[in-house]
Design a protein around this motif. Sequence first.
Motif, PDB file in Angstrom:
ATOM      1  N   UNK A   1       0.858  -1.179   0.000  1.00  0.00           N
ATOM      2  CA  UNK A   1       0.000   0.000   0.000  1.00  0.00           C
ATOM      3  C   UNK A   1       0.896   1.232   0.000  1.00  0.00           C
ATOM      4  N   UNK A   2       0.782   1.997  -1.055  1.00  0.00           N
ATOM      5  CA  UNK A   2       1.584   3.217  -1.205  1.00  0.00           C
ATOM      6  C   UNK A   2       3.074   2.943  -1.024  1.00  0.00           C
TER       7      UNK A   2
ATOM      8  N   UNK B   1      -8.622  -0.031   4.169  1.00  0.00           N
ATOM      9  CA  UNK B   1      -7.750   1.134   4.012  1.00  0.00           C
ATOM     10  C   UNK B   1      -8.069   2.207   5.039  1.00  0.00           C
ATOM     11  N   UNK B   2      -9.345   2.473   5.235  1.00  0.00           N
ATOM     12  CA  UNK B   2      -9.757   3.522   6.168  1.00  0.00           C
ATOM     13  C   UNK B   2      -9.593   3.098   7.629  1.00  0.00           C
ATOM     14  N   UNK B   3     -10.146   1.930   7.955  1.00  0.00           N
ATOM     15  CA  UNK B   3     -10.175   1.504   9.352  1.00  0.00           C
ATOM     16  C   UNK B   3      -8.879   0.913   9.868  1.00  0.00           C
TER      17      UNK B   3
ATOM     18  N   UNK C   1      -0.624  -4.457  -5.424  1.00  0.00           N
ATOM     19  CA  UNK C   1      -0.087  -3.148  -5.082  1.00  0.00           C
ATOM     20  C   UNK C   1      -1.247  -2.162  -5.136  1.00  0.00           C
ATOM     21  N   UNK C   2      -1.480  -1.453  -4.050  1.00  0.00           N
ATOM     22  CA  UNK C   2      -2.594  -0.504  -3.953  1.00  0.00           C
ATOM     23  C   UNK C   2      -2.024   0.890  -3.730  1.00  0.00           C
TER      24      UNK C   2
ATOM     25  N   UNK D   1      -0.390   8.858  -3.923  1.00  0.00           N
ATOM     26  CA  UNK D   1      -0.188   9.682  -5.112  1.00  0.00           C
ATOM     27  C   UNK D   1       0.242  11.091  -4.730  1.00  0.00           C
ATOM     28  N   UNK D   2      -0.274  11.590  -3.625  1.00  0.00           N
ATOM     29  CA  UNK D   2       0.115  12.906  -3.145  1.00  0.00           C
ATOM     30  C   UNK D   2       1.581  12.897  -2.718  1.00  0.00           C
ATOM     31  N   UNK D   3       1.973  11.894  -1.951  1.00  0.00           N
ATOM     32  CA  UNK D   3       3.347  11.814  -1.456  1.00  0.00           C
ATOM     33  C   UNK D   3       4.359  11.675  -2.592  1.00  0.00           C
ATOM     34  N   UNK D   4       3.961  11.016  -3.670  1.00  0.00           N
ATOM     35  CA  UNK D   4       4.876  10.814  -4.798  1.00  0.00           C
ATOM     36  C   UNK D   4       5.053  12.078  -5.638  1.00  0.00           C
ATOM     37  N   UNK D   5       4.166  13.047  -5.479  1.00  0.00           N
ATOM     38  CA  UNK D   5       4.221  14.263  -6.281  1.00  0.00           C
ATOM     39  C   UNK D   5       3.573  14.110  -7.652  1.00  0.00           C
TER      40      UNK D   5
END
Length: 160
Positions: free
Chosen positions: A11-12, A30-32, A74-75, A81-85
């Motif tokens: 994940x990420x 993913x959320x919990x 792979x999720x 996506x934010x962290x990768x820029x």
Amino acid sequence: MDDRHDIALTVNGELVRRSVSARTSLADFLRGDLGLTGTHLGCEHGVCGACTVRIDGEIARSCLMLAVQADGCSVQTIEGLNASGEIADLQRAFIEHNALQCGFCTPGMLITAAALLAEPGAPGRERIREYLSGNYCRCTGYQSIVDAIQAVAAARGSRG
């Protein structure tokens, strides 16, 4: 009867190992379990697109997939996506074009738009609308979202 299953997925970019109930959706996992709350739950029927993630590079509705089905996959979530820029220019364009209001649909829209922009060629307005057709927004009317995506497509195209 024990309905828990051990899963391992990336994940990420990070390997995650957990034991989950056989009925836990990927969105709930993913959320919990992982605290990745950028994956929103809207309709929980795969209609609204708020729970959109990437699974092995393809966009998918995480509310329609069980966490056990993601074993070995792979999720990528909006946080990844934010962290990768990868979506920084899309995020800026959404702000500049007022393409978000309440923000609930925005993570799913950004993931979907990123997938579209990864395809060769600059998409026209009709192609953008068609590609986003599985992502609902009740606030903007889509005009500004299409404007933002089209602006990013043009800017990326000019960079060659």
